[in-house]
Design a protein around this motif. Structure first.
Motif, PDB file in Angstrom:
ATOM      1  N   ILE A 151       0.907  11.296 -10.253  1.00 51.48           N
ATOM      2  CA  ILE A 151       1.749  12.347 -10.236  1.00 51.48           C
ATOM      3  C   ILE A 151       1.501  13.523  -9.554  1.00 51.48           C
ATOM      4  CG2 ILE A 151       3.449  13.759 -11.646  1.00 51.48           C
ATOM      5  CD1 ILE A 151       3.491  11.246 -13.629  1.00 51.48           C
ATOM      6  N   ARG A 152       2.122  14.010  -8.421  1.00 49.47           N
ATOM      7  CA  ARG A 152       1.252  15.294  -7.862  1.00 49.47           C
ATOM      8  C   ARG A 152       1.613  16.489  -8.636  1.00 49.47           C
ATOM      9  NH1 ARG A 152       4.395  17.899  -3.567  1.00 49.47           N
ATOM     10  NH2 ARG A 152       6.625  17.351  -3.724  1.00 49.47           N
ATOM     11  N   ALA A 153       0.646  17.225  -8.485  1.00 53.91           N
ATOM     12  CA  ALA A 153       0.688  18.755  -9.146  1.00 53.91           C
ATOM     13  C   ALA A 153       0.598  19.641  -8.082  1.00 53.91           C
ATOM     14  CB  ALA A 153      -0.413  18.779  -9.966  1.00 53.91           C
ATOM     15  N   GLY A 154       1.232  19.552  -7.051  1.00 55.57           N
ATOM     16  CA  GLY A 154       1.171  20.519  -6.064  1.00 55.57           C
ATOM     17  C   GLY A 154       0.385  20.563  -4.620  1.00 55.57           C
ATOM     18  N   LYS A 155      -0.843  19.646  -5.328  1.00 57.55           N
ATOM     19  CA  LYS A 155      -1.859  19.637  -4.242  1.00 57.55           C
ATOM     20  C   LYS A 155      -2.004  18.363  -3.628  1.00 57.55           C
ATOM     21  CE  LYS A 155      -4.761  21.006  -7.123  1.00 57.55           C
ATOM     22  NZ  LYS A 155      -5.651  21.788  -8.195  1.00 57.55           N
ATOM     23  N   ALA A 156      -2.317  18.065  -2.494  1.00 56.83           N
ATOM     24  CA  ALA A 156      -2.454  16.872  -1.894  1.00 56.83           C
ATOM     25  C   ALA A 156      -3.522  16.157  -2.198  1.00 56.83           C
ATOM     26  CB  ALA A 156      -2.642  16.936  -0.179  1.00 56.83           C
TER      27      ALA A 156
ATOM     28  N   ASP B 250      -2.229   5.517  -4.275  1.00 59.29           N
ATOM     29  CA  ASP B 250      -2.691   4.337  -5.020  1.00 59.29           C
ATOM     30  C   ASP B 250      -1.610   3.745  -5.481  1.00 59.29           C
ATOM     31  OD1 ASP B 250      -5.350   5.325  -4.641  1.00 59.29           O
ATOM     32  OD2 ASP B 250      -5.570   5.893  -6.732  1.00 59.29           O
ATOM     33  N   GLY B 251      -1.350   2.249  -5.407  1.00 62.49           N
ATOM     34  CA  GLY B 251      -0.569   1.637  -5.957  1.00 62.49           C
ATOM     35  C   GLY B 251       0.764   1.371  -4.971  1.00 62.49           C
TER      36      GLY B 251
ATOM     37  N   PRO C 172      -3.576  -2.494  -0.467  1.00 58.96           N
ATOM     38  CA  PRO C 172      -3.612  -0.900  -0.790  1.00 58.96           C
ATOM     39  C   PRO C 172      -3.839  -0.305   0.606  1.00 58.96           C
ATOM     40  CG  PRO C 172      -5.205  -2.011  -2.456  1.00 58.96           C
ATOM     41  CD  PRO C 172      -4.881  -2.924  -1.512  1.00 58.96           C
ATOM     42  N   ILE C 173      -3.003   0.901   0.762  1.00 60.54           N
ATOM     43  CA  ILE C 173      -3.315   1.514   1.978  1.00 60.54           C
ATOM     44  C   ILE C 173      -4.631   2.109   2.259  1.00 60.54           C
ATOM     45  CG2 ILE C 173      -2.663   3.718   3.074  1.00 60.54           C
ATOM     46  CD1 ILE C 173       0.223   3.428   2.020  1.00 60.54           C
ATOM     47  N   SER C 174      -5.373   2.454   1.196  1.00 54.76           N
ATOM     48  CA  SER C 174      -6.518   2.841   1.272  1.00 54.76           C
ATOM     49  C   SER C 174      -7.548   1.748   1.958  1.00 54.76           C
ATOM     50  CB  SER C 174      -7.253   3.366   0.025  1.00 54.76           C
ATOM     51  OG  SER C 174      -7.396   2.470  -0.908  1.00 54.76           O
TER      52      SER C 174
ATOM     53  N   ALA D 190       6.237   1.399   3.958  1.00 51.58           N
ATOM     54  CA  ALA D 190       5.792   1.389   2.579  1.00 51.58           C
ATOM     55  C   ALA D 190       5.751   2.544   1.801  1.00 51.58           C
ATOM     56  CB  ALA D 190       4.222   0.816   2.524  1.00 51.58           C
ATOM     57  N   ILE D 191       5.407   3.700   2.447  1.00 55.54           N
ATOM     58  CA  ILE D 191       5.556   5.118   1.969  1.00 55.54           C
ATOM     59  C   ILE D 191       6.886   5.363   1.705  1.00 55.54           C
ATOM     60  CG2 ILE D 191       5.059   7.460   2.174  1.00 55.54           C
ATOM     61  CD1 ILE D 191       2.498   6.709   3.754  1.00 55.54           C
ATOM     62  N   MET D 192       7.884   4.882   2.562  1.00 58.40           N
ATOM     63  CA  MET D 192       9.374   5.228   2.360  1.00 58.40           C
ATOM     64  C   MET D 192       9.755   4.629   1.295  1.00 58.40           C
ATOM     65  SD  MET D 192      10.223   7.571   4.694  1.00 58.40           S
ATOM     66  CE  MET D 192      11.989   7.316   5.230  1.00 58.40           C
ATOM     67  N   MET D 193       9.330   3.309   1.170  1.00 60.07           N
ATOM     68  CA  MET D 193       9.864   2.509   0.093  1.00 60.07           C
ATOM     69  C   MET D 193       9.380   2.800  -1.182  1.00 60.07           C
ATOM     70  SD  MET D 193      11.931   0.132   1.730  1.00 60.07           S
ATOM     71  CE  MET D 193      11.985  -1.188   0.320  1.00 60.07           C
TER      72      MET D 193
END
Length: 187
Positions: A30-35, A41-42, A53-55, A84-87
């Motif tokens: 869950i992003r907190a404003g920072k990249a 992940d996931g 995984p993308i990584s 995948a990012i869009m989905m």
């Protein structure tokens, strides 16, 4: 008999710790404003017939506080990664320039921050439920041992130990949630 009791207590403690570790992993997504590369992940893509995984198929780097760069090792993976990012519906539209994909994180609005806090709270509540279920299962195991001959005093002490363990882990969940909320609500 005490070996079985120790096994129940150890199992409860390790399973509760796994619930905490799972919460930490979910909160990092869950992003907190920072990249952060952990935001991806996931998210998996189909890579030679298996979800990967993308990584593991690209270089994922943070260019600045609001930009993530994804550079695949094979150019033909650009489109599947973008799809995948869009989905995944993480609230970011990928920018594909033919060589790499950039994710520009928009500044969080107050409304979006509240949504993210609510999502984090939901994850925390799920962790608390998991910890309570572990407590219930451990106490049921202790009661079975008591029927099989474990003394009542020993059973009560073990139940108190399980309750103390549960309370400690619930406090940990609350600390993680408070920290994440503080990070998300900071501008």
């Amino acid at each position: 008999m005490s070996e079985e009791l120790d096994l129940i207590l150890d199992d409860a403690e390790s399973t509760m710790q796994k619930a905490i570790n799972h919460l930490e992993a979910e909160l990092s997504k869950i992003r907190a404003g920072k990249a952060s590369p952990a935001m991806l992940d996931g998210i998996t893509i189909e890579y030679y017939g298996s979800p990967t995984p993308i990584s593991q198929v690209a270089n994922v780097t943070v260019l600045d506080a609001r930009t993530i760069s994804i550079q695949p090792w094979e150019k033909n993976q650009l489109a599947p990664i973008e799809r995948a990012i869009m989905m995944a519906n993480i609230g970011i539209t990928p920018q594909n320039d033919g060589i790499q994909i950039r994710l520009f994180l928009p500044p969080l609005t107050e409304e979006r921050r509240r949504e993210l806090v609510k999502r984090a709270s939901g994850e925390g509540e799920a962790s608390k439920v998991a910890i309570r279920n572990i407590r219930r299962d451990a106490i049921e195991g202790i009661k079975k041992l008591q029927k099989d001959g474990l003394s009542e005093d020993t059973a009560k002490d073990a139940e108190k130990t399980i309750q103390d363990l549960t309370d400690r882990h619930i406090v940990l969940v609350d600390k993680h949630l408070a920290q994440k909320e503080k990070d998300m609500m900071a501008i």
